[in-house]
Design a protein around this motif. Structure first.
Motif, PDB file in Angstrom:
ATOM      1  N   SER A  45      14.247 -19.916  13.719  1.00  0.00           N
ATOM      2  CA  SER A  45      13.188 -20.692  14.438  1.00  0.00           C
ATOM      3  C   SER A  45      13.656 -20.739  16.102  1.00  0.00           C
ATOM      4  CB  SER A  45      12.876 -21.879  13.830  1.00  0.00           C
ATOM      5  OG  SER A  45      12.460 -21.825  12.471  1.00  0.00           O
ATOM      6  N   MET A  46      14.731 -21.200  16.222  1.00  0.00           N
ATOM      7  CA  MET A  46      15.314 -21.490  17.501  1.00  0.00           C
ATOM      8  C   MET A  46      15.157 -19.936  18.342  1.00  0.00           C
ATOM      9  SD  MET A  46      17.870 -24.088  17.250  1.00  0.00           S
ATOM     10  CE  MET A  46      18.602 -24.414  18.886  1.00  0.00           C
ATOM     11  N   ILE A  47      15.873 -18.752  17.754  1.00  0.00           N
ATOM     12  CA  ILE A  47      15.810 -17.546  18.358  1.00  0.00           C
ATOM     13  C   ILE A  47      14.483 -17.092  18.474  1.00  0.00           C
ATOM     14  CG2 ILE A  47      16.284 -15.128  17.891  1.00  0.00           C
ATOM     15  CD1 ILE A  47      18.759 -16.102  16.227  1.00  0.00           C
ATOM     16  N   SER A  48      13.493 -17.352  17.629  1.00  0.00           N
ATOM     17  CA  SER A  48      11.872 -17.123  17.904  1.00  0.00           C
ATOM     18  C   SER A  48      11.579 -17.745  18.994  1.00  0.00           C
ATOM     19  CB  SER A  48      11.462 -16.913  16.423  1.00  0.00           C
ATOM     20  OG  SER A  48      11.758 -16.415  15.518  1.00  0.00           O
ATOM     21  N   SER A  49      11.686 -19.003  19.125  1.00  0.00           N
ATOM     22  CA  SER A  49      11.409 -19.654  20.038  1.00  0.00           C
ATOM     23  C   SER A  49      11.424 -19.415  21.511  1.00  0.00           C
ATOM     24  CB  SER A  49      11.390 -21.111  19.801  1.00  0.00           C
ATOM     25  OG  SER A  49      12.780 -21.680  19.934  1.00  0.00           O
ATOM     26  N   VAL A  50      12.971 -18.983  21.574  1.00  0.00           N
ATOM     27  CA  VAL A  50      13.502 -18.532  22.898  1.00  0.00           C
ATOM     28  C   VAL A  50      12.888 -17.067  23.273  1.00  0.00           C
ATOM     29  CG1 VAL A  50      15.584 -17.834  24.013  1.00  0.00           C
ATOM     30  CG2 VAL A  50      15.640 -19.819  22.896  1.00  0.00           C
ATOM     31  N   MET A  51      12.655 -16.329  22.481  1.00  0.00           N
ATOM     32  CA  MET A  51      12.058 -15.077  22.639  1.00  0.00           C
ATOM     33  C   MET A  51      10.645 -15.234  22.867  1.00  0.00           C
ATOM     34  SD  MET A  51      13.768 -12.656  19.459  1.00  0.00           S
ATOM     35  CE  MET A  51      12.604 -11.224  19.943  1.00  0.00           C
ATOM     36  N   ILE A  52       9.975 -16.039  22.245  1.00  0.00           N
ATOM     37  CA  ILE A  52       8.387 -16.266  22.837  1.00  0.00           C
ATOM     38  C   ILE A  52       8.395 -16.809  24.073  1.00  0.00           C
ATOM     39  CG2 ILE A  52       6.125 -17.591  22.291  1.00  0.00           C
ATOM     40  CD1 ILE A  52       7.184 -17.114  19.299  1.00  0.00           C
ATOM     41  N   TRP A  53       9.185 -17.733  24.378  1.00  0.00           N
ATOM     42  CA  TRP A  53       9.378 -18.235  25.926  1.00  0.00           C
ATOM     43  C   TRP A  53       9.446 -17.187  26.790  1.00  0.00           C
ATOM     44  CZ3 TRP A  53      13.682 -18.885  28.871  1.00  0.00           C
ATOM     45  CH2 TRP A  53      13.448 -19.648  30.032  1.00  0.00           C
ATOM     46  N   GLY A  54      10.374 -16.523  26.579  1.00  0.00           N
ATOM     47  CA  GLY A  54      10.878 -15.340  27.493  1.00  0.00           C
ATOM     48  C   GLY A  54       9.553 -14.217  27.745  1.00  0.00           C
ATOM     49  N   PHE A  55       9.038 -13.890  26.644  1.00  0.00           N
ATOM     50  CA  PHE A  55       8.127 -13.229  26.887  1.00  0.00           C
ATOM     51  C   PHE A  55       6.984 -13.714  27.710  1.00  0.00           C
ATOM     52  CE2 PHE A  55       9.342 -10.878  22.739  1.00  0.00           C
ATOM     53  CZ  PHE A  55       9.951  -9.808  23.258  1.00  0.00           C
ATOM     54  N   ASP A  56       6.785 -15.148  27.253  1.00  0.00           N
ATOM     55  CA  ASP A  56       5.513 -15.699  27.961  1.00  0.00           C
ATOM     56  C   ASP A  56       6.147 -16.017  29.629  1.00  0.00           C
ATOM     57  OD1 ASP A  56       3.090 -17.842  28.165  1.00  0.00           O
ATOM     58  OD2 ASP A  56       4.736 -19.171  28.575  1.00  0.00           O
ATOM     59  N   LEU A  57       7.423 -16.226  30.044  1.00  0.00           N
ATOM     60  CA  LEU A  57       7.753 -16.338  31.234  1.00  0.00           C
ATOM     61  C   LEU A  57       7.554 -14.823  31.893  1.00  0.00           C
ATOM     62  CD1 LEU A  57       9.039 -18.057  33.302  1.00  0.00           C
ATOM     63  CD2 LEU A  57      11.313 -17.194  32.490  1.00  0.00           C
ATOM     64  N   ILE A  58       7.741 -13.948  31.297  1.00  0.00           N
ATOM     65  CA  ILE A  58       7.598 -12.425  31.819  1.00  0.00           C
ATOM     66  C   ILE A  58       6.258 -12.293  32.006  1.00  0.00           C
ATOM     67  CG2 ILE A  58       7.763 -10.126  31.463  1.00  0.00           C
ATOM     68  CD1 ILE A  58      10.820 -10.561  29.842  1.00  0.00           C
ATOM     69  N   LEU A  59       5.465 -12.677  31.043  1.00  0.00           N
ATOM     70  CA  LEU A  59       3.950 -12.174  31.097  1.00  0.00           C
ATOM     71  C   LEU A  59       3.127 -13.144  32.370  1.00  0.00           C
ATOM     72  CD1 LEU A  59       2.812 -11.868  27.601  1.00  0.00           C
ATOM     73  CD2 LEU A  59       2.704 -10.116  29.290  1.00  0.00           C
ATOM     74  N   LYS A  60       3.785 -14.285  32.471  1.00  0.00           N
ATOM     75  CA  LYS A  60       3.127 -15.172  33.650  1.00  0.00           C
ATOM     76  C   LYS A  60       3.635 -14.675  34.943  1.00  0.00           C
ATOM     77  CE  LYS A  60       5.116 -18.898  35.098  1.00  0.00           C
ATOM     78  NZ  LYS A  60       5.695 -20.272  35.163  1.00  0.00           N
ATOM     79  N   ASN A  61       4.832 -14.121  34.999  1.00  0.00           N
ATOM     80  CA  ASN A  61       5.002 -13.435  36.405  1.00  0.00           C
ATOM     81  C   ASN A  61       4.275 -12.322  36.632  1.00  0.00           C
ATOM     82  OD1 ASN A  61       7.077 -15.820  36.865  1.00  0.00           O
ATOM     83  ND2 ASN A  61       8.579 -14.821  35.753  1.00  0.00           N
ATOM     84  N   LEU A  62       4.273 -11.562  35.783  1.00  0.00           N
ATOM     85  CA  LEU A  62       3.439 -10.271  35.962  1.00  0.00           C
ATOM     86  C   LEU A  62       1.949 -10.537  36.225  1.00  0.00           C
ATOM     87  CD1 LEU A  62       4.928  -7.792  33.053  1.00  0.00           C
ATOM     88  CD2 LEU A  62       5.265  -7.650  35.522  1.00  0.00           C
ATOM     89  N   LEU A  63       1.598 -11.410  35.586  1.00  0.00           N
ATOM     90  CA  LEU A  63       0.009 -11.941  35.654  1.00  0.00           C
ATOM     91  C   LEU A  63      -0.195 -12.587  37.230  1.00  0.00           C
ATOM     92  CD1 LEU A  63      -1.191 -13.189  32.327  1.00  0.00           C
ATOM     93  CD2 LEU A  63      -1.884 -10.956  33.659  1.00  0.00           C
ATOM     94  N   SER A  64       0.896 -13.279  37.552  1.00  0.00           N
ATOM     95  CA  SER A  64       0.673 -14.009  38.935  1.00  0.00           C
ATOM     96  C   SER A  64       1.003 -12.873  39.977  1.00  0.00           C
ATOM     97  CB  SER A  64       1.903 -14.925  39.155  1.00  0.00           C
ATOM     98  OG  SER A  64       3.088 -14.382  39.199  1.00  0.00           O
ATOM     99  N   LEU A  65       1.692 -11.736  39.646  1.00  0.00           N
ATOM    100  CA  LEU A  65       1.692 -10.562  40.759  1.00  0.00           C
ATOM    101  C   LEU A  65       0.645  -9.671  40.660  1.00  0.00           C
ATOM    102  CD1 LEU A  65       5.064  -9.265  40.039  1.00  0.00           C
ATOM    103  CD2 LEU A  65       4.510 -10.558  42.134  1.00  0.00           C
ATOM    104  N   ILE A  66      -0.190  -9.807  39.765  1.00  0.00           N
ATOM    105  CA  ILE A  66      -1.635  -9.023  39.592  1.00  0.00           C
ATOM    106  C   ILE A  66      -2.638  -9.782  39.955  1.00  0.00           C
ATOM    107  CG2 ILE A  66      -3.121  -8.064  38.290  1.00  0.00           C
ATOM    108  CD1 ILE A  66      -1.021  -7.169  36.228  1.00  0.00           C
ATOM    109  N   ILE A  67      -2.696 -11.089  39.633  1.00  0.00           N
ATOM    110  CA  ILE A  67      -3.720 -11.802  40.144  1.00  0.00           C
ATOM    111  C   ILE A  67      -3.849 -12.376  41.705  1.00  0.00           C
ATOM    112  CG2 ILE A  67      -5.107 -14.238  39.907  1.00  0.00           C
ATOM    113  CD1 ILE A  67      -4.280 -13.911  36.904  1.00  0.00           C
ATOM    114  N   ARG A  68      -2.751 -12.341  42.311  1.00  0.00           N
ATOM    115  CA  ARG A  68      -2.655 -12.795  43.646  1.00  0.00           C
ATOM    116  C   ARG A  68      -3.848 -12.450  44.346  1.00  0.00           C
ATOM    117  NH1 ARG A  68       2.990 -13.275  46.635  1.00  0.00           N
ATOM    118  NH2 ARG A  68       4.389 -14.281  44.809  1.00  0.00           N
TER     119      ARG A  68
END
Length: 68
Positions: A45-68
């Protein structure tokens, strides 16, 4: 009306006897295996939550580059 009550009591007692019989067939895990299974669930559960958090962080940064 009394017949239904008697039948209901017999059905309930028969059900409870069946439950007791099935509980005798259950193979309960040892404390050691329960501990290790719980540890595995918590770790996964902890490993999964860290992975999901990491994917969320990456997607958030990618979307912030696209949406600017």
């Amino acid at each position: 009306m009394a017949v239904k009550t008697t039948e209901t009591k017999q059905a309930k007692s028969g059900f409870m006897k069946g439950v007791r019989t099935e509980f005798k067939k259950v193979v309960w895990p040892s404390k050691k295996s329960v501990f290790y299974y719980s540890l595995a669930v918590i770790t996964i559960s902890m490993i999964s939550s860290v992975m999901i958090w990491g994917f969320d962080l990456i997607l958030k940064n990618l979307l912030s580059l696209i949406i600017r």
